[in-house]
Design an enzyme around this catalytic site. Structure first.
Site, mmCIF file in Angstrom:
data_model
loop_
_atom_site.group_PDB
_atom_site.id
_atom_site.type_symbol
_atom_site.label_atom_id
_atom_site.label_comp_id
_atom_site.label_asym_id
_atom_site.label_seq_id
_atom_site.Cartn_x
_atom_site.Cartn_y
_atom_site.Cartn_z
ATOM 1 N N ARG A 157 0.801 -1.235 0.000
ATOM 2 C CA ARG A 157 0.000 0.000 0.000
ATOM 3 C C ARG A 157 0.835 1.288 0.000
ATOM 4 N NH1 ARG A 157 -2.076 -3.492 -1.307
ATOM 5 N NH2 ARG A 157 -3.789 -4.663 -0.408
ATOM 6 N N SER A 207 -10.960 0.180 3.602
ATOM 7 C CA SER A 207 -10.255 -0.135 4.850
ATOM 8 C C SER A 207 -9.513 1.111 5.315
ATOM 9 C CB SER A 207 -9.221 -1.238 4.626
ATOM 10 O OG SER A 207 -9.880 -2.401 4.219
ATOM 11 N N GLU A 277 -4.392 3.742 6.385
ATOM 12 C CA GLU A 277 -4.182 3.549 4.949
ATOM 13 C C GLU A 277 -4.768 4.751 4.204
ATOM 14 O OE1 GLU A 277 -5.203 -0.331 3.318
ATOM 15 O OE2 GLU A 277 -6.050 0.620 1.549
HETATM 16 C C1 LIG Z 1 -15.559 0.415 -0.788
HETATM 17 C C2 LIG Z 1 -14.063 0.519 -0.977
HETATM 18 C C3 LIG Z 1 -13.313 -0.627 -1.167
HETATM 19 C C4 LIG Z 1 -11.920 -0.546 -1.345
HETATM 20 N N1 LIG Z 1 -11.212 -1.686 -1.541
HETATM 21 C C5 LIG Z 1 -9.873 -1.624 -1.719
HETATM 22 C C6 LIG Z 1 -9.099 -2.812 -1.919
HETATM 23 O O1 LIG Z 1 -9.618 -3.915 -1.935
HETATM 24 N N2 LIG Z 1 -7.766 -2.669 -2.087
HETATM 25 C C7 LIG Z 1 -7.147 -1.458 -2.077
HETATM 26 O O2 LIG Z 1 -5.930 -1.400 -2.258
HETATM 27 N N3 LIG Z 1 -7.852 -0.324 -1.885
HETATM 28 C C8 LIG Z 1 -9.179 -0.377 -1.709
HETATM 29 N N4 LIG Z 1 -9.892 0.783 -1.518
HETATM 30 C C9 LIG Z 1 -9.179 2.065 -1.456
HETATM 31 C C10 LIG Z 1 -9.002 2.773 -2.815
HETATM 32 O O3 LIG Z 1 -9.983 2.366 -3.760
HETATM 33 C C11 LIG Z 1 -7.610 2.555 -3.403
HETATM 34 O O4 LIG Z 1 -6.603 2.982 -2.511
HETATM 35 C C12 LIG Z 1 -7.430 3.292 -4.733
HETATM 36 O O5 LIG Z 1 -6.207 2.895 -5.298
HETATM 37 C C13 LIG Z 1 -7.456 4.811 -4.602
HETATM 38 O O6 LIG Z 1 -7.572 5.362 -5.900
HETATM 39 P P1 LIG Z 1 -8.326 6.743 -6.158
HETATM 40 O O7 LIG Z 1 -8.305 6.994 -7.622
HETATM 41 O O8 LIG Z 1 -9.659 6.747 -5.533
HETATM 42 O O9 LIG Z 1 -7.357 7.730 -5.433
HETATM 43 P P2 LIG Z 1 -7.728 8.993 -4.487
HETATM 44 O O10 LIG Z 1 -8.408 8.501 -3.266
HETATM 45 O O11 LIG Z 1 -8.402 10.040 -5.274
HETATM 46 O O12 LIG Z 1 -6.271 9.465 -4.112
HETATM 47 C C14 LIG Z 1 -5.417 8.691 -3.286
HETATM 48 C C15 LIG Z 1 -4.008 9.265 -3.391
HETATM 49 O O13 LIG Z 1 -3.513 8.993 -4.697
HETATM 50 C C16 LIG Z 1 -3.024 10.179 -5.289
HETATM 51 N N5 LIG Z 1 -3.268 10.103 -6.722
HETATM 52 C C17 LIG Z 1 -4.433 9.859 -7.349
HETATM 53 N N6 LIG Z 1 -4.269 9.886 -8.688
HETATM 54 C C18 LIG Z 1 -2.962 10.154 -8.903
HETATM 55 C C19 LIG Z 1 -2.177 10.324 -10.079
HETATM 56 N N7 LIG Z 1 -2.707 10.262 -11.308
HETATM 57 N N8 LIG Z 1 -0.848 10.596 -9.923
HETATM 58 C C20 LIG Z 1 -0.304 10.696 -8.696
HETATM 59 N N9 LIG Z 1 -0.991 10.550 -7.554
HETATM 60 C C21 LIG Z 1 -2.308 10.287 -7.653
HETATM 61 C C22 LIG Z 1 -3.854 11.301 -4.654
HETATM 62 O O14 LIG Z 1 -3.186 12.536 -4.727
HETATM 63 C C23 LIG Z 1 -3.994 10.796 -3.230
HETATM 64 O O15 LIG Z 1 -2.897 11.168 -2.439
HETATM 65 C C24 LIG Z 1 -11.284 0.724 -1.344
HETATM 66 C C25 LIG Z 1 -12.049 1.880 -1.179
HETATM 67 C C26 LIG Z 1 -13.436 1.797 -0.997
HETATM 68 C C27 LIG Z 1 -14.240 3.058 -0.843
#
Ligand SMILES: Cc1cc2nc3c(=O)[nH]c(=O)nc-3n(C[C@H](O)[C@H](O)[C@H](O)COP(=O)(O)OP(=O)(O)OC[C@H]3O[C@@H](n4cnc5c(N)ncnc54)[C@H](O)[C@@H]3O)c2cc1C
Length: 284
Positions: A157, A207, A277
């Site tokens: 992560r 999580s 996380e």
């Molecule tokens: C219901 C639910 C279930 C989930 N299940 C999982 C799971 O099974 N496994 C898991 O790992 N995660 C899970 N997550 C968490 C989440 O989906 C992941 O961490 C995902 O990778 C975040 O992506 P995002 O586009 O939403 O990023 P955001 O939440 O928008 O951003 C997260 C971080 O990434 C950075 N970021 C985003 N895009 C870029 C880019 N293009 N370049 C550089 N930095 C960037 C942002 O600045 C921020 O700091 C879950 C979340 C929810 C709500």
């Protein structure tokens, strides 16, 4: 857009407004925006699908960039190139369509490709590190860089993307041919597990805590008797103790207070530090 409510763009459905909300359509526009932000000394934040973020109630000053308009996915034999704003769920569906195995684990992760690289997202034994070949990023100086997967130091992560401030533009994944039926069966099974165990009926950020070595965060929270604990509108989920849900119009403050309460209680009862996380950004 000016003064854009970020609760519209986050999975927790809470948080304040962004001064400027920008959605570029080309890589050049991304570069120009970051160069402008530097020149004018304007704070710059990336918000993708907002599924791993809590935006504080005071919102975010300066520019918030969202790349959802850069969402092309192309498949060439065993290689998939996806732009940063594509949903990782859609990338795993594109793999299924072409009978490619390796991205089944991502079929229910609600993040973007960029967010998935940043967090080295993973589930059910798989993670981005297993399938990423290379990526194109923009530096905070506006330069394009082509990096290999190894350059990102992907670990549980985490990646080094925040240390460098890279903006991920696209990612190239290397997969293997497999049987359509098998790939689909794995994805269906993981979807079933997710839907039966996670409180998907409420807004949340997934999580909240990382898995502490030797333990499961959810189990520690459950054993601490915290399930159902509520501060304001934020509640430790009754369905999955590792999740905090926005049950009824929670503020970011309430959500963060509950996170701290859970951390303190688990520390006191079991001596284990729960590391977040989920990322917290913005102003009080
Ligand atoms: C219901 C639910 C279930 C989930 N299940 C999982 C799971 O099974 N496994 C898991 O790992 N995660 C899970 N997550 C968490 C989440 O989906 C992941 O961490 C995902 O990778 C975040 O992506 P995002 O586009 O939403 O990023 P955001 O939440 O928008 O951003 C997260 C971080 O990434 C950075 N970021 C985003 N895009 C870029 C880019 N293009 N370049 C550089 N930095 C960037 C942002 O600045 C921020 O700091 C879950 C979340 C929810 C709500």
């Amino acid at each position: 857009m000016v003064d854009e409510p970020l609760k519209k763009h986050t999975y927790t459905k809470l948080g304040g407004n962004a001064d400027y909300f920008i959605t570029p359509e080309t890589y050049e526009q991304v570069q120009q925006t970051i160069i402008l932000a530097n020149q004018e000394n304007i704070p710059f934040t990336l918000l993708a699908n907002g599924s791993n973020l809590i935006v504080k109630d005071g919102g975010i000053r300066g520019i918030v960039m969202n790349l959802h308009k850069l969402s092309d996915i192309s498949v060439d034999e065993k290689v998939i190139v996806a732009q940063s704003g594509a949903r990782i769920i859609d990338v795993s569906q594109a793999a299924l369509k072409k009978d490619l195995t390796g991205l089944e684990f991502a079929c229910g992760i609600p993040g973007s490709v960029g967010g998935a690289l940043y967090m080295n997202a993973g589930a059910y034994g798989g993670e981005i590190k297993d399938v990423l070949l290379k990526t194109t990023v923009v530096t905070r100086a506006g330069e394009l860089l082509n990096l290999s997967a190894e350059d990102l130091d992907l670990e549980y992560r985490t990646s080094n993307i925040p240390n460098h401030g890279y903006i991920v533009l696209e990612a190239t994944f290397g997969l293997e041919y497999g049987s359509h039926e098998n790939i689909k069966a794995v994805m269906d099974d993981l979807t079933f597990k997710r839907e039966s165990k996670q409180p998907l009926e409420y807004p949340s950020c997934g999580s909240v805590f990382k898995r502490p070595p030797g333990y499961f965060a959810g189990k520690l929270i459950q054993d601490s008797g915290l399930q159902g604990k509520q501060i304001g509108g934020a509640q430790v989920s009754l369905k999955h103790a590792g999740f905090i849900v926005n049950k009824e119009h929670a503020t970011a403050n309430e959500y963060m207070e509950l996170i701290k309460f859970v951390q303190a209680t688990v520390k006191e009862k079991y001596g284990v530090t729960l590391e977040r996380e989920v990322r917290i950004i913005g102003e009080d």
